[in-house]
Scaffold this active site. Structure first.
Site, PDB file in Angstrom:
ATOM      1  N   HIS A  72     105.846  97.289  85.910  1.00 55.00           N
ATOM      2  CA  HIS A  72     107.102  96.334  86.010  1.00 55.00           C
ATOM      3  C   HIS A  72     107.696  95.889  84.589  1.00 55.00           C
ATOM      4  O   HIS A  72     106.989  95.455  83.729  1.00 55.00           O
ATOM      5  CB  HIS A  72     106.606  94.863  86.870  1.00 55.00           C
ATOM      6  CG  HIS A  72     106.375  95.343  88.432  1.00 55.00           C
ATOM      7  ND1 HIS A  72     106.200  94.400  89.349  1.00 55.00           N
ATOM      8  CD2 HIS A  72     106.369  96.519  88.942  1.00 55.00           C
ATOM      9  CE1 HIS A  72     105.917  94.678  90.307  1.00 55.00           C
ATOM     10  NE2 HIS A  72     105.989  96.141  90.128  1.00 55.00           N
ATOM     11  N   TYR A 200     108.886  84.768  91.647  1.00 53.07           N
ATOM     12  CA  TYR A 200     108.417  83.308  91.687  1.00 53.07           C
ATOM     13  C   TYR A 200     109.464  82.437  92.192  1.00 53.07           C
ATOM     14  O   TYR A 200     110.711  82.637  91.696  1.00 53.07           O
ATOM     15  CB  TYR A 200     108.036  82.906  90.310  1.00 53.07           C
ATOM     16  CG  TYR A 200     106.968  83.788  89.685  1.00 53.07           C
ATOM     17  CD1 TYR A 200     105.499  83.152  89.779  1.00 53.07           C
ATOM     18  CD2 TYR A 200     106.870  85.032  89.000  1.00 53.07           C
ATOM     19  CE1 TYR A 200     104.530  84.009  89.416  1.00 53.07           C
ATOM     20  CE2 TYR A 200     105.836  85.672  88.749  1.00 53.07           C
ATOM     21  CZ  TYR A 200     104.800  85.265  88.805  1.00 53.07           C
ATOM     22  OH  TYR A 200     103.679  85.870  88.302  1.00 53.07           O
ATOM     23  N   PRO A 292      96.793  80.110  89.015  1.00 58.76           N
ATOM     24  CA  PRO A 292      97.266  81.519  88.973  1.00 58.76           C
ATOM     25  C   PRO A 292      98.604  81.862  88.658  1.00 58.76           C
ATOM     26  O   PRO A 292      98.964  82.946  88.549  1.00 58.76           O
ATOM     27  CB  PRO A 292      97.010  82.046  90.500  1.00 58.76           C
ATOM     28  CG  PRO A 292      96.755  80.773  91.061  1.00 58.76           C
ATOM     29  CD  PRO A 292      96.457  79.661  90.358  1.00 58.76           C
ATOM     30  N   LYS A 296      96.959  84.986  84.417  1.00 63.00           N
ATOM     31  CA  LYS A 296      96.245  85.105  83.113  1.00 63.00           C
ATOM     32  C   LYS A 296      94.801  85.312  83.555  1.00 63.00           C
ATOM     33  O   LYS A 296      94.303  85.554  82.783  1.00 63.00           O
ATOM     34  CB  LYS A 296      96.531  83.902  82.191  1.00 63.00           C
ATOM     35  CG  LYS A 296      97.971  83.751  81.492  1.00 63.00           C
ATOM     36  CD  LYS A 296      97.925  84.925  80.883  1.00 63.00           C
ATOM     37  CE  LYS A 296      99.471  85.176  80.191  1.00 63.00           C
ATOM     38  NZ  LYS A 296     100.035  86.434  80.237  1.00 63.00           N
ATOM     39  N   TYR A 384     104.151  85.811  79.251  1.00 62.36           N
ATOM     40  CA  TYR A 384     103.581  86.555  80.154  1.00 62.36           C
ATOM     41  C   TYR A 384     103.112  87.901  80.228  1.00 62.36           C
ATOM     42  O   TYR A 384     101.986  87.981  81.050  1.00 62.36           O
ATOM     43  CB  TYR A 384     105.106  86.470  81.170  1.00 62.36           C
ATOM     44  CG  TYR A 384     104.773  87.061  82.839  1.00 62.36           C
ATOM     45  CD1 TYR A 384     104.511  85.970  83.755  1.00 62.36           C
ATOM     46  CD2 TYR A 384     104.648  88.197  83.155  1.00 62.36           C
ATOM     47  CE1 TYR A 384     104.215  86.263  85.162  1.00 62.36           C
ATOM     48  CE2 TYR A 384     104.297  88.693  84.379  1.00 62.36           C
ATOM     49  CZ  TYR A 384     104.012  87.818  85.391  1.00 62.36           C
ATOM     50  OH  TYR A 384     103.810  88.079  86.701  1.00 62.36           O
TER      51      TYR A 384
HETATM   52  P1  RFL Z   1      84.664  86.417  88.862  1.00 64.64           P
HETATM   53  O1  RFL Z   1      85.595  87.381  89.406  1.00 64.64           O
HETATM   54  O2  RFL Z   1      84.468  85.083  89.844  1.00 64.64           O
HETATM   55  O3  RFL Z   1      83.073  87.093  89.023  1.00 64.64           O
HETATM   56  C1  RFL Z   1      81.897  86.273  88.748  1.00 64.64           C
HETATM   57  C2  RFL Z   1      80.864  87.008  89.518  1.00 64.64           C
HETATM   58  O4  RFL Z   1      79.578  86.323  89.264  1.00 64.64           O
HETATM   59  C3  RFL Z   1      78.946  86.277  90.491  1.00 64.64           C
HETATM   60  N1  RFL Z   1      78.104  84.870  90.451  1.00 64.64           N
HETATM   61  C4  RFL Z   1      76.712  85.277  90.099  1.00 64.64           C
HETATM   62  N2  RFL Z   1      76.027  86.087  90.096  1.00 64.64           N
HETATM   63  C5  RFL Z   1      74.481  86.143  89.882  1.00 64.64           C
HETATM   64  N3  RFL Z   1      73.848  84.714  89.831  1.00 64.64           N
HETATM   65  C6  RFL Z   1      74.801  83.655  90.061  1.00 64.64           C
HETATM   66  N4  RFL Z   1      74.315  82.287  90.188  1.00 64.64           N
HETATM   67  C7  RFL Z   1      76.064  83.804  90.363  1.00 64.64           C
HETATM   68  N5  RFL Z   1      77.119  83.032  90.532  1.00 64.64           N
HETATM   69  C8  RFL Z   1      78.322  83.665  90.355  1.00 64.64           C
HETATM   70  C9  RFL Z   1      79.851  86.163  91.659  1.00 64.64           C
HETATM   71  O5  RFL Z   1      79.496  86.372  92.870  1.00 64.64           O
HETATM   72  C10 RFL Z   1      81.080  87.110  90.889  1.00 64.64           C
HETATM   73  O6  RFL Z   1      80.855  88.263  91.547  1.00 64.64           O
HETATM   74  O7  RFL Z   1      84.731  86.076  87.381  1.00 64.64           O
HETATM   75  P2  RFL Z   1      85.342  87.035  86.231  1.00 64.64           P
HETATM   76  O8  RFL Z   1      84.499  88.143  86.106  1.00 64.64           O
HETATM   77  O9  RFL Z   1      85.221  86.005  85.029  1.00 64.64           O
HETATM   78  O10 RFL Z   1      86.752  87.340  86.541  1.00 64.64           O
HETATM   79  C11 RFL Z   1      87.800  86.384  86.686  1.00 64.64           C
HETATM   80  C12 RFL Z   1      88.831  86.642  87.678  1.00 64.64           C
HETATM   81  O11 RFL Z   1      88.244  87.036  88.783  1.00 64.64           O
HETATM   82  C13 RFL Z   1      89.964  85.585  87.901  1.00 64.64           C
HETATM   83  O12 RFL Z   1      90.160  84.918  86.561  1.00 64.64           O
HETATM   84  C14 RFL Z   1      91.047  86.133  88.407  1.00 64.64           C
HETATM   85  O13 RFL Z   1      90.952  86.689  89.714  1.00 64.64           O
HETATM   86  C15 RFL Z   1      92.156  84.723  88.528  1.00 64.64           C
HETATM   87  N6  RFL Z   1      93.567  85.368  89.196  1.00 64.64           N
HETATM   88  C16 RFL Z   1      94.441  85.983  88.282  1.00 64.64           C
HETATM   89  N7  RFL Z   1      94.301  86.393  87.223  1.00 64.64           N
HETATM   90  C17 RFL Z   1      95.235  87.377  86.502  1.00 64.64           C
HETATM   91  O14 RFL Z   1      94.990  87.768  85.530  1.00 64.64           O
HETATM   92  N8  RFL Z   1      96.260  87.810  87.230  1.00 64.64           N
HETATM   93  C18 RFL Z   1      96.731  87.308  88.610  1.00 64.64           C
HETATM   94  O15 RFL Z   1      97.650  87.982  88.873  1.00 64.64           O
HETATM   95  C19 RFL Z   1      95.571  86.549  89.239  1.00 64.64           C
HETATM   96  N9  RFL Z   1      96.042  85.998  90.322  1.00 64.64           N
HETATM   97  C20 RFL Z   1      93.880  84.936  90.533  1.00 64.64           C
HETATM   98  C21 RFL Z   1      94.935  85.120  91.211  1.00 64.64           C
HETATM   99  C22 RFL Z   1      92.961  84.018  91.051  1.00 64.64           C
HETATM  100  C23 RFL Z   1      92.940  83.925  92.283  1.00 64.64           C
HETATM  101  N10 RFL Z   1      92.169  83.004  93.321  1.00 64.64           N
HETATM  102  C24 RFL Z   1      91.544  83.666  94.515  1.00 64.64           C
HETATM  103  C25 RFL Z   1      91.382  82.123  92.422  1.00 64.64           C
HETATM  104  C26 RFL Z   1      95.245  84.887  92.517  1.00 64.64           C
HETATM  105  C27 RFL Z   1      94.257  84.182  92.929  1.00 64.64           C
HETATM  106  C28 RFL Z   1      94.682  83.728  94.572  1.00 64.64           C
HETATM  107  C1  PHB Z   2      98.837  88.396  92.901  1.00 62.23           C
HETATM  108  O1  PHB Z   2      99.714  89.749  93.136  1.00 62.23           O
HETATM  109  O2  PHB Z   2      97.979  88.343  93.407  1.00 62.23           O
HETATM  110  C2  PHB Z   2      99.635  87.713  91.941  1.00 62.23           C
HETATM  111  C3  PHB Z   2     100.662  88.015  91.089  1.00 62.23           C
HETATM  112  C4  PHB Z   2     100.872  87.138  90.293  1.00 62.23           C
HETATM  113  C5  PHB Z   2     100.274  85.908  90.000  1.00 62.23           C
HETATM  114  C6  PHB Z   2      99.456  85.623  90.854  1.00 62.23           C
HETATM  115  C7  PHB Z   2      99.000  86.348  91.723  1.00 62.23           C
HETATM  116  O3  PHB Z   2     100.912  85.202  89.077  1.00 62.23           O
END
Ligand code: RFL
Ligand code: PHB
Length: 390
Positions: A72, A200, A292, A296, A384
């Protein structure tokens, strides 16, 4: 049993760290609380910065991303029915790539399966000991049997609710937190996205986001009050609310359908400092959370483990502690920049308790400034796309 590094958590941070170390012959064991399918079933991030892609390339897991990732050149921001496009490529010569976190995780799991590295899924009662000394031990239970692994270092990559950060004595850590009184209700649907790029949208009734996973699969979000339940949001109610919050053109183009996933994520800003406690390192969501809005979270997790992998490789290959000593301050500089940006983007696009008539005019002024000032738009594009590398 013994290994060089025990990694707690098989999310993107833990898996990527394992892969970067594996490529240098450094032995790791990953302990994950959930099953593989559970980890892959979580729908989360969608937007990857260029720096994250470079790291995935370095890890040797970017072949499918190169084929299927959607590049994008910009994003759009809407305010009360008007929309403005920010062309990152024209402004600063950079792009972002839309490729789901599920896919990144899949690619990393496949690469790990093809190597000799060990991953223990459904590891229960993981506990961390002795990381303030020279011989850390990680204990866990698998199928009712207790195990202990001695190691040189522990990497806490177990997300916000994990055990690693919780194992640090509270007096050794400082935390910073802001909890927002709302969440994002997200829906995944097998329909083409409303637009080629992300939209957005700031509307009087609240924030909305149009994103995607592929040319045929869309991801949409609406801001909902904290405490709201998914069961209270049948598909029809979701689509009606999303339409209300989009401009006329987008709401006409929106193709709705049965949701294939629906969940609510709370919004929070959080940082724990420092990121190192003796022989324990924290990385990714285990150490920090961003709302989110700025996309980041996953990118920060990737940049943390890129820096941590460099530090550990330097230790094993050159015997130097310098990279490990610098890890916390280097990573935190980038973390705080992303915290600032994510907080700012959240505050200009959502309906907050302080969004009274004055607050709304300020949001409008922010939008107008971004539209009119090339330097404001360029600063937005830099943040961004993640130009800041610490
Ligand atoms: P995770 O993905 O939470 O993985 C951690 C893992 O550790 C396990 N765990 C354990 N394992 C052993 N013993 C224990 N006691 C444990 N406790 C937990 C868990 O089961 C899991 O598998 O962390 P990690 O690897 O640091 O990754 C971080 C990302 O997942 C997170 O920052 C992103 O998903 C945030 N996020 C977004 N980030 C972006 O860069 N771009 C985006 O567009 C974006 N959109 C989002 C998001 C997060 C969202 N939610 C649901 C919070 C959109 C959403 C809706
Ligand atoms: C997504 O596609 O899940 C998404 C994209 C942009 C954001 C957060 C989530 O800022």
């Amino acid at each position: 049993m013994r290994t060089q590094i025990v990694i707690i958590g098989a999310g993107p941070a833990g898996l990527l760290l394992g892969r970067l170390l594996d490529n240098h012959g450094i032995e790791t064991v990953i302990l994950e609380r959930r099953s593989r399918d559970h980890v892959l079933g979580r729908i989360r991030a969608g937007v990857l910065e260029q720096g994250t892609i470079e790291l995935l390339e370095r890890a040797g897991v970017a072949q499918r991303l190169r084929r299927e990732g959607l590049v994008h050149d910009g994003v759009e921001i809407g305010f009360d029915g008007e929309r403005h496009r920010f062309d990152f490529k024209a402004l600063i010569g950079r792009t972002v790539t839309v490729y789901g976190q599920t896919e990144v995780t899949h690619d990393l799991m496949d690469a790990r399966d093809a190597s000799a590295a060990r991953t223990v899924y459904e590891a229960e009662d993981v506990s961390l000991q002795g990381f303030d000394g020279t011989s850390p031990v990680v204990r866990y239970v698998k199928d009712g049997v207790g195990h202990a692994i001695g190691c040189d270092f522990i990497a806490g990559c177990d997300g916000f609710h994990g055990v690693s950060r919780a194992s640090v004595p509270p007096q050794a850590m400082k935390t910073f937190e802001r909890v927002y009184p709302f969440g994002w209700l997200g829906v995944l649907v097998e329909r083409p996205p409303v637009s080629d790029e992300l939209i957005y949208s700031n509307h009087e009734s609240g924030f909305a986001l149009c994103s995607m996973r592929s040319p045929t699969r869309s991801r949409y979000y609406v801001q909902v009050p904290a405490g709201e339940k998914v069961e209270d949001w049948p598909d029809d109610r979701f689509w009606e609310e999303l339409r209300r919050r989009l401009d006329r053109e987008a709401s006409q183009l929106l193709q709705t359908g049965p949701s294939i996933e629906k969940s609510i994520a709370p919004l929070r800003s959080f940082v724990a400092e420092p990121l190192r406690f003796g022989r324990l390192f924290l990385a990714g969501d285990a150490a920090h959370i961003v709302p989110p809005t700025g996309a980041k979270g996953l990118n920060l997790a990737a940049s943390d483990v890129g820096m941590l992998a460099d530090a550990l490789i330097e230790f094993y290959e050159e015997g130097s502690h310098a990279g490990m000593d610098r890890y916390s301050s280097r990573a935190l500089a980038r973390v705080w920049d992303a915290e600032r940006f994510s907080w700012w983007m959240t505050s200009i696009l959502h309906r907050l308790p302080e969004t009274d008539a004055f607050g709304r005019r300020i949001q409008r002024a922010e939008f107008d400034r971004l539209r009119r000032s090339v330097s404001a738009a360029s600063a937005f594009a830099e943040s961004y796309t993640g130009i800041f590398s610490g």
